[in-house]
Design a protein around this motif. Structure first.
Motif, short mmCIF file in Angstrom:
data_model
loop_
_atom_site.label_atom_id
_atom_site.label_comp_id
_atom_site.label_asym_id
_atom_site.label_seq_id
_atom_site.Cartn_x
_atom_site.Cartn_y
_atom_site.Cartn_z
N LEU A 156 0.65 -1.24 -0.17
CA LEU A 156 -0.13 -0.12 0.06
C LEU A 156 0.71 1.27 0.12
CD1 LEU A 156 -2.62 1.16 0.23
CD2 LEU A 156 -2.60 1.14 2.81
N VAL A 157 0.70 2.59 -0.65
CA VAL A 157 1.72 3.65 -1.14
C VAL A 157 0.20 4.16 -1.76
CG1 VAL A 157 3.49 2.45 -1.50
CG2 VAL A 157 2.17 2.69 -3.46
N GLY A 158 0.40 5.66 -1.56
CA GLY A 158 0.05 6.90 -1.50
C GLY A 158 0.25 6.84 -3.88
N LEU A 159 -0.87 7.64 -4.07
CA LEU A 159 -0.40 7.90 -5.51
C LEU A 159 -0.67 9.30 -6.26
CD1 LEU A 159 -1.52 5.20 -8.21
CD2 LEU A 159 0.74 6.42 -8.03
N LEU A 160 0.56 10.37 -6.03
CA LEU A 160 -0.26 11.08 -6.53
C LEU A 160 0.05 12.33 -7.75
CD1 LEU A 160 1.54 13.16 -3.72
CD2 LEU A 160 -0.80 13.06 -3.55
N THR A 161 -1.27 11.95 -8.70
CA THR A 161 -0.71 12.86 -10.08
C THR A 161 -0.13 14.13 -10.40
OG1 THR A 161 -2.86 14.33 -9.60
CG2 THR A 161 -3.27 11.75 -10.44
N LYS A 162 0.64 14.04 -11.35
CA LYS A 162 1.14 14.48 -12.08
C LYS A 162 0.56 16.06 -12.33
CE LYS A 162 5.40 13.71 -12.19
NZ LYS A 162 6.47 12.89 -12.83
N ASN A 163 -0.75 15.64 -12.01
CA ASN A 163 -1.51 17.00 -12.52
C ASN A 163 -2.54 17.12 -11.40
OD1 ASN A 163 -4.29 18.58 -12.76
ND2 ASN A 163 -4.84 17.54 -14.44
N PRO A 164 -2.10 18.50 -10.52
CA PRO A 164 -3.10 18.33 -8.95
C PRO A 164 -4.93 17.87 -9.19
CG PRO A 164 -2.48 20.27 -8.87
CD PRO A 164 -1.86 19.26 -10.70
N GLU A 165 -5.42 18.78 -10.17
CA GLU A 165 -6.27 18.40 -10.17
C GLU A 165 -7.11 17.13 -11.14
OE1 GLU A 165 -8.96 21.28 -10.37
OE2 GLU A 165 -7.15 21.79 -9.97
N ALA B 72 2.04 9.55 -12.86
CA ALA B 72 1.83 9.81 -11.24
C ALA B 72 3.19 9.47 -10.66
CB ALA B 72 0.00 9.06 -11.00
N VAL B 73 3.20 10.39 -9.06
CA VAL B 73 4.51 9.79 -8.27
C VAL B 73 3.68 8.68 -7.15
CG1 VAL B 73 6.64 10.88 -6.95
CG2 VAL B 73 5.21 11.71 -9.37
N ILE B 74 4.89 7.71 -6.81
CA ILE B 74 4.56 6.94 -5.56
C ILE B 74 4.55 7.63 -4.08
CG2 ILE B 74 5.44 5.12 -4.04
CD1 ILE B 74 6.04 3.54 -7.36
N SER B 75 3.94 7.65 -3.18
CA SER B 75 3.85 9.04 -1.96
C SER B 75 3.88 7.61 -0.79
CB SER B 75 2.94 10.12 -1.75
OG SER B 75 1.65 9.51 -1.46
N ASN B 76 3.52 8.36 0.81
CA ASN B 76 3.12 7.33 1.68
C ASN B 76 1.82 7.76 1.62
OD1 ASN B 76 2.59 7.29 4.31
ND2 ASN B 76 4.70 7.99 4.48
N ALA B 77 1.10 7.07 1.73
CA ALA B 77 -0.34 7.00 2.36
C ALA B 77 -0.64 8.19 3.16
CB ALA B 77 -0.65 5.28 1.87
N VAL B 78 -0.23 8.94 3.69
CA VAL B 78 -0.42 10.04 4.22
C VAL B 78 -0.84 10.98 3.87
CG1 VAL B 78 -1.04 10.82 6.64
CG2 VAL B 78 -0.12 8.38 6.67
N PHE B 79 -2.31 11.51 3.20
CA PHE B 79 -2.27 12.78 2.92
C PHE B 79 -1.86 14.18 3.36
CE2 PHE B 79 -3.52 8.93 -0.12
CZ PHE B 79 -2.69 8.62 -0.67
N TYR B 80 -2.83 14.60 4.50
CA TYR B 80 -2.98 15.40 5.43
C TYR B 80 -2.34 15.72 6.78
CZ TYR B 80 -5.63 18.67 6.92
OH TYR B 80 -6.34 20.15 7.93
N ASP B 81 -1.66 16.73 7.19
CA ASP B 81 -1.42 16.84 7.85
C ASP B 81 -2.48 17.97 9.04
OD1 ASP B 81 0.37 16.77 9.95
OD2 ASP B 81 1.60 18.76 9.12
N VAL B 82 -2.77 16.56 10.06
CA VAL B 82 -3.92 17.21 10.66
C VAL B 82 -3.12 18.30 11.85
CG1 VAL B 82 -5.26 16.59 12.65
CG2 VAL B 82 -5.16 14.86 10.53
N LYS B 83 -4.20 19.37 11.45
CA LYS B 83 -3.31 20.51 12.64
C LYS B 83 -4.10 20.88 13.70
CE LYS B 83 -1.51 22.72 8.76
NZ LYS B 83 -1.60 21.54 7.96
#
Lengths: 417, 102, 999
Positions: free
Chosen positions: C908-917, C982-993
């Motif tokens: 399990l990983v994250g995927l971030l598309t090159k185009n953020p939309e 898309a770029v493989i990323s960590n599967a956590v996307f939001y840093d909770v404040k």
């Protein structure tokens, strides 16, 4: 073998059809064969055919306990498709699909392979993801499969209800246009005729009772209800009875045999153009060339060799069919029946070697064997001829139940196949 | 539809039950000590007999109890139903415990 | 049409109640008690349909449910609008009543003039299996040309086009003795069985009126009285017994395991006055202690050239029409027979005023007393004669007959002019239900029939269905069958001796070229004797092969009239004993059963009834859009005016992170695990360790099957040392409960633990977001909600809104969160109170879609979405949850199998598309090189993908081969149009404040 053609048909019509010859002989078993195939269903007969045609191995016998094509070959709902998810399955079923596409001509026997399209309906978010995963994977594997919107589903299958108000509304569907149906009996008969013409002995009413082995443990032949028959290699292709046959050979298999039911309606004029499968509600349906709606149900939950299941399975399937096609509520069930399907833990077949040298097995097709018939026979013939699995069937080994390298299409899709 | 004689409730229709597959397959005492092949056998290999079959049933829409049954897979007739932990009725206790370790 | 062929008196019809039905637009007249078949005959109309393949004119063959030819489309309630029409109804079993609209089928442009009849001329080509031998060239033509033409030509009637407007009901019954068939044997059995008032007896019969063959019988007597009087008395006797239920119009169609017999009762089709809403049919599911089968027998047609001409009928059917319905099937009748029983038809027809002669295949010496009886009545009998062919087209006009010489030679032919033929080739016991019960049939050469042999279930056969034909013997047989069930022992009555015995004959001898003539074996499917011969010639020797190659016995009558003729013919050609050819196994149903009856009430809102949460009414009132999740419906999102899903979800997810959201989590499965060994049980069921979890603590639990794959997950709270509150996925609740019970009861019966499903007992309201505590505070008096007193992953019991509750400090969003569990009955009230209070703090109700986005933003997996039954804990990056210390837990051993630890598993990983939309398709496949040839190497797939307003971009989760080592690498993901980067990323996307879940 006398060729079938319009010309030969017309000639015979003029002379009262007196000149047709037997489509296969009824020979006495010989003392010994190079290969003995246990099980005269579609897979076994196809194996014999390809042994003869592809590998030139013609000293072959197919031993059938009853009459050829009388097991699951003649009891299934005749759906053919190859849109499987995993590379291993896709390779196997697509191999079969390519053979289907030329099978009538290859066999000179019209197996009525009808590429009317197989439409698998998605009824929930899980289905949508799963089917799209299939569509994309199939595309990269060179297998046709496309995602349709509900409206496109309706256009392809006009009887379908796409109202959002039904219990499980149609959210879309995966369509394999090359999928379809074939005439199941003709597949068995066509392979039998083709194999027989090349010297294969098809021996019916011959039950295999045991295995004969050389002192080194390797296969020497089989004991049958018609005496001992020597064999250099033996291939067991006995579907629901594989466990029984292998049990007589002293081997246990990771399969269980359960009833699978199906039914047909009374015949009506063409009303259903394609094959529709809906795994969320456990139903699949098509219309035969004869006009019957052919409806497949789910398996019963227990091991049984009775070819009979409970009516609650049929009722549940029809509940779902009439939810999607409420106009069929007044159609009538004409005939229902059961087959015995051999189910493996990962719902994928076992095709290859066994612990006994010279003994090979082709089983575990569960609810989905018919569609694979040509491909299964083709690669199993290779396995029997060479003693080693074909590249395509290598992953379908018994060893995967030790290593855990399962090919779990069912887990991936929860789809009947 | 089968008619199943739950040892706790009596005869009830099959729709109240869930079949749990073959009975008397003992889970190894110490799984970590078992070879891969034997573990694979435990997980996946079944006798699948044409004839008498000992199998597990859960009366899920009833008393909620698991029990065992002996059924003929040719006629589908039940020979017996019996409580979990009891030996297979057509075999003596020794045979049952041997077979369960097979 | 008037009724020129109606006899002036007699018959079991009510002449005071005339009625009419519409037949092909014409008015057909008759009386109450008629069937459409008897009305057609009364009007002189014998042409009733066109055959399946050759479109030959066909009439009425039979008077019962074995009718193969006269099939009609019936609109049962034309006056009530659409939805009441269905095809393929047998004219002989459609009870006449006002308002029926019936039409013949399978012809164009009309019944009289059918273009399809050209097929009859082409029949030399259209032999059995011809389609296997041609239509193969060119290859593409099968789908596009040949098959569509064949399909249009095949089929019988037209399927209904609109939703079935009728309703159906369902009944379960138990009885000690079920008697199937209310003829003489069935009555006798029911009388005997019910003599013991303790025995519950059901007597079911497919006919409108009980009596069976006695209804056709004008002459037999029982104990000196007309047979029907015995029937009437028997009905009266049975009616008076409270332990008996008589069900007319009820066909036992399926004999399943353990004496489970399914029957369909026709409730309203025969009633002109049926109130709207009355069920059309009722499915009876009977569990019988014992079953008595008294299902009678079927008459065999004779097989000769043109034996399918309208006006040629079964002999017993002619007798039935003459006696029971008082209609004459013609003026000039030839009885062609090899069976003594047909003489009764000749005698009755003669008595009714028809001109009658008999052609008997048997030699005079082989005939019994029936011969003298006929001769005494002045009927000409030609014994030792064969029928060469029938004359006529749309109606039989004559029969060409000839004597058979001692050497088999055909003698001089005579043409007998006639407009009706009664034929009989003997009788076939109706062993369908016996065979369905898995009883073993045995062949009785004397009777030339398969009869019940060894039983598998608790049933007995009585009367004609086991080859007993003489009336007195039939009654005695029935008494015995019923009596042995009840221990009663009525003595058998005297009865008129019946004409019994027949000479089996497969195809009548002829000197015509057998390869040219059409002598039908299966009428509906147009299978002729020569088709069967061809099949055998081509090597189809098993009867099952013959059936499948020729289609004999596979029509809507399922071979009731044709099976024995086909079998005998094959056996004859092969010169084998008949049983060596095999018998077909009979399958349900005995006669076709409507889908509607099989479905019963399970449609519309009663098809898989929807499970709704206690808060569902609030969601519905507040405009929720729902989605099905397992059997539940769940609010997917709450759109405001003008919002689509995307906009609504963006608003809902934002609100949770900035203010507070409220979410109905009631569908989560909940199980209470209690008992002294509860912690040990949890240790064994879950991968993680539970012993050290303190009372009041919560822990995320991961559950495997013994094969090592992830099965379910959920938060577990320890309420007490010996009590855990387990949550499961929504869809997983039932199977997890079963899984736990399975291990508890069968593997670890020594553990003292109780499991209780509490899913339905607790409503669960999730408050998630920075303002969650503020919303909750006013309603809580006995719980300290402060961070210090009530930290993340703990549970407290107390009161919320004065309602006893289990309050969880948990989060599936990463935000400060509470899950309020209150008894289900209070769910909506508590929800409403919290929501109203929450409005001060910007509360926003959110649905499952926002829930999915929120959990994905913080990298939480959903079992069933990220997993598919092939995923291990390590694949999910959750190996930290797998105890290394515990000696065992379910699934542990499998995790060390070779393939489970192999390199290259998908992770399990994250995927971030090159185009953020760009939002990836869930289910999309991932490749390294989109330019590679097909088949491509796929390295992974997208499991979850969303537009995240909180992240300001799209996010996705994916399973990628060795993905954790590849973070930062670029891959290509399939799109409907091609590929995207898309770029493989960590599967956590939001840093909770702020004060987060993990604070």
């Amino acid at each position: 073998m006398r060729r079938f053609s319009l010309k030969s048909l017309l000639q015979e019509a003029a002379s009262g059809h007196q000149g047709w010859e037997r489509q296969w002989r009824a020979p006495e078993p010989k003392k010994e064969y190079d290969v003995v195939i246990v099980g005269g269903g579609g897979h076994g007969l196809a194996t014999a055919y390809y042994l003869a045609t592809v590998h030139g191995v013609t000293n072959v016998a197919v031993l059938e306990r009853g009459w050829i094509g009388g097991g699951n070959t003649g009891r299934n709902t005749t759906i053919v498709r190859s849109n499987y998810l995993f590379d291993e399955s896709a390779g196997l079923y697509e191999h079969a699909m390519k053979l289907w596409e030329g099978l009538s001509q290859e066999l000179n026997y019209n197996v009525m392979f009808s590429q009317r399209g197989v439409l698998m309906l998605a009824h929930n978010h899980h289905d949508v993801i799963s089917f799209k995963r299939h569509v994309y994977a199939n595309r990269l594997n060179g297998i046709d499969n496309e995602w349709l919107s509900p409206e496109e589903c309706k256009a392809y299958c006009p009887p379908l209800t796409i109202s959002p108000d039904i219990r499980y509304p149609v959210l879309g569907g995966a369509l394999q246009r090359r999928g379809g149906t074939a005439r199941h009996d003709a597949v068995a008969w066509g392979y039998a005729r083709g194999a027989d013409a090349r010297g294969v002995d098809i021996i019916q009413n011959c039950e295999v009772l045991g295995l004969k082995r050389h002192p080194d443990g390797s296969v020497a032949g089989v004991e049958t209800s018609r005496g001992t028959i020597g064999a250099k290699r033996v291939g067991v292709v006995a579907a629901g009875h594989t466990g029984v046959v292998m049990g007589r050979f002293g081997l246990r298999m990771p399969v269980e045999s359960v009833p699978l039911q199906a039914l047909v309606s009374e015949p009506v004029k063409p009303v259903f153009p394609c094959v529709v499968m809906s795994n969320a509600v456990h139903a699949y349906i098509s219309q035969s060339d004869k006009g019957e709606l052919v409806i497949g149900a789910g398996t019963d939950q227990y091991v049984s060799y009775s070819q009979q299941g409970g009516i609650q399975i049929i009722n549940h399937t029809l509940d779902a069919i009439c939810e999607l096609f409420p106009q069929f509520g007044r159609m009538r069930m004409l005939r229902s029946w059961g087959g015995i399907v051999d189910v493996t833990p990962d719902r994928s077949p076992i095709l290859g070697k066994t612990p006994i040298p010279g003994l090979f097995v082709n089983c575990g097709w569960g609810t989905g064997g018919f569609k694979a018939t040509p491909g299964s026979g083709h690669v199993f013939a290779h396995t029997l001829a060479t003693g080693e699995p074909h590249r395509i069937n290598a992953p379908f080994s018994l060893d995967r139940f030790r290593t855990g390298r399962l090919i779990d299409e069912a887990a991936a899709a929860a789809v009947a196949h | 539809m089968l008619l199943i004689d739950c040892p706790y409730c009596g005869k009830r229709p099959e729709v109240e039950f869930h079949c749990g597959g073959e009975a008397h397959i003992a889970r190894p005492e110490t799984p970590t000590a078992v070879e891969d092949a034997d573990w694979g056998s435990f997980l996946y290999y079944r006798t699948n007999p044409k004839g008498l079959h000992a199998e597990r049933w859960l009366h899920g829409h009833g008393c909620g109890r698991w029990f065992n049954a002996l059924r003929d897979t040719v006629s589908d007739a039940f020979v017996a139903t019996y409580e979990m932990g009891k030996p297979r009725p057509d075999r003596d206790a020794t045979a049952a415990s041997t077979s369960s370790n097979a | 049409m008037s009724q020129p062929f109606r006899r002036p008196s007699g018959g079991r019809i009510d002449r005071t109640r005339p009625l009419s039905v519409s037949f092909n637009g014409k008015r057909l007249e008759g009386f109450a008690g008629d069937t459409v078949a008897s009305m057609l005959i009364a009007s002189g109309q014998h042409l009733a349909g066109r055959s399946f393949k050759y479109h030959r004119p066909r009439g009425i063959l039979s008077h019962g449910s074995d009718e193969p030819s006269a099939l009609l489309s019936v609109d049962w309630r034309a006056d009530r609008g659409a939805g009441y029409r269905d095809p393929n109804n047998r004219a002989s079993v459609v009870e006449a009543r006002d308002g029926l609209v019936v039409n013949t089928q399978n012809h164009w442009p009309s019944l009289e003039t059918d273009v399809g009849a050209v097929n009859d001329l082409l029949s030399p080509i259209f032999v059995a299996g011809f389609y296997y031998k041609t239509f193969m060239w060119p290859r593409k033509f099968w789908d596009k040309v040949y098959e569509p033409v064949i399909r249009r030509a095949a089929g019988l009637g037209e399927a209904p086009e609109v939703k079935d407007a009728d309703r159906y009901s369902n009944r379960h019954a138990h009885c000690d003795v079920l008697v199937v068939g209310a003829g003489p044997a069935g009555f006798a059995a029911a009388l005997a069985a019910s003599a013991d008032g303790e025995k519950r007896v059901i007597l079911a019969d497919e006919g409108a009126e009980p009596g069976g063959a006695l209804l056709n019988d004008a002459t037999s007597t029982i104990d000196g009285k007309p047979a029907m009087e015995w029937v009437v008395e028997s009905v009266a006797t049975l009616d008076a017994r409270e332990n008996v239920v008589i069900l007319p119009r009820t066909t036992a169609f399926g004999y399943y395991n353990h004496n489970h017999v399914c029957m369909v009762e026709r409730v309203s089709d025969h009633r002109a006055d049926a109130p709207e809403g009355l069920a059309r049919e009722r499915l009876w599911q009977v569990r019988a202690g014992e079953v008595v089968l008294a299902t009678g027998s079927h008459e065999r047609p004779l097989v000769f050239e043109n034996n399918d001409r309208p006006g040629i009928m079964l002999a017993e059917s002619v007798r039935a029409f003459v006696n029971r319905w008082a209609v004459l099937p013609g003026n000039d009748l030839v009885v062609a027979t090899s069976s003594a029983s047909a003489y009764r038809t000749a005698l009755d027809a003669k008595a009714a005023g028809m001109r009658v002669s008999i052609v008997d295949i048997r030699l005079e010496a082989d005939c019994g007393p029936e011969l003298t009886a006929a001769q005494d009545a002045g009927i000409t009998v030609r014994t030792g004669h064969t029928v060469i062919r029938a004359l006529g087209g749309k109606r039989v006009a004559g029969l060409v007959v000839a004597p058979i010489g001692t050497n088999g030679a055909i003698g001089e032919k005579t043409t007998l002019a006639c407009d009706c033929v009664a034929m009989s080739g003997g009788w076939t016991p109706s062993v369908h239900l016996f065979s369905q019960s898995r009883g073993k049939l045995s062949f009785d050469g004397e009777l030339d029939a398969f009869v019940p042999g060894t039983s598998t279930q608790a049933e007995r056969s009585a009367g004609a269905c086991r080859g007993v034909y003489d009336l007195a013997a039939v009654i005695a047989d029935g008494l015995k069958a019923g009596g042995s069930g009840a221990g009663g022992g009525a003595s058998a009555p005297e009865a008129t001796a019946s004409f019994t015995g027949f000479q089996p004959v497969r195809v009548l001898p002829t000197d015509a070229d057998a390869s040219k003539v059409k002598a039908f074996v299966d009428f509906q499917n147009d299978v002729t004797a020569k088709d069967i011969k061809l099949a055998v010639r081509e090597g189809f020797e098993s009867i099952e092969h013959v059936k499948r190659y020729t289609t004999t016995g596979m029509a809507t009558d399922q071979g009731k009239t044709s099976n024995m003729n086909a079998l005998g013919l094959v056996a004859g050609i092969l010169d084998r004993p008949l049983p060596a050819v095999g018998t077909t196994t009979f399958r349900p149903p005995y006669t076709p059963v409507s889908f509607g009856a099989l479905i019963g009430p399970a449609r519309d809102e009663l098809f898989d009834p929807v499970r709704k949460t206690p808060i569902d009414p609030w969601a519905e009132r507040n405009g929720a859009v729902f989605e099905p999740v397992a059997l539940w419906r769940r609010a997917k999102y709450f759109p405001k005016a003008g919002e689509d899903m995307h906009a609504a979800v963006a608003r809902e997810t934002k609100a949770v992170r900035t203010h507070v959201g409220i979410f109905d989590a009631s569908t989560l499965g909940k199980i209470e695990v209690a008992g002294p060994d509860a912690a040990e049980f949890m240790n064994r069921i879950y991968t993680n360790a539970w012993t050290k979890l303190k009372t009041g603590g919560c822990r995320y639990g991961l559950m495997l099957r013994d094969d090592g794959f992830v099965y379910d997950d959920g938060v577990v709270a320890r309420l007490a040392a010996d009590r855990f509150h387990v949550t499961t996925t929504t869809g997983g609740a039932p199977r997890v409960m079963r899984h736990m019970e399975d291990y508890l009861q069968t593997e670890w019966p020594d553990l003292d633990v109780f499991l209780t499903s509490i899913t339905e007992q607790w409503a669960v309201i999730a408050l998630q977001g920075p303002n969650a505590r503020k919303v909750l505070e006013p309603f809580v008096t006995d719980i300290d909600l402060s961070e210090a007193a009530f930290p993340h992953m703990t549970v407290k019991t107390g009161y919320v809104c004065g309602v006893p509750s289990r309050l969880f400090r948990v989060s599936f969003t990463g935000e400060l969160g509470f899950e309020v569990n209150v008894p289900a009955d209070y769910g909506e009230a508590v929800w409403t109170a919290l929501y109203e209070e929450g409005r001060k703090h910007g509360i926003t109700p959110y649905g499952t879609e926002a829930m999915h986005v929120l959990r994905a933003e913080v990298g939480y997996v959903v079992v069933g979405q990220e997993t598919d039954g092939t995923v291990t804990p390590d694949d999910l990056g959750l190996s930290g949850l797998v105890s290394k210390v515990k000696p065992d837990f379910v699934g542990k051993r499998s995790l060390s199998r070779p393939d489970m630890v192999a390199a290259g598993r998908r992770q399990l990983v994250g995927l971030l598309t090159k185009n953020p939309e760009e939002v990836l398709d869930e289910g999309a496949q991932v490749v390294d090189d989109p330019a590679q040839p097909i088949p491509m190497k796929m390295i992974g797939h997208v499991t979850s993908s969303y537009a995240s307003s909180n992240c300001g971009r799209s996010i996705a989760m994916a399973m990628i081969e060795a993905g954790r080592e590849r973070i930062g690498e670029t891959v290509f993901v399939t799109t409907p149009a091609g590929f995207t980067e898309a770029v493989i990323s960590n599967a956590v996307f939001y840093d909770v404040k702020g004060e987060t879940a993990d604070a």
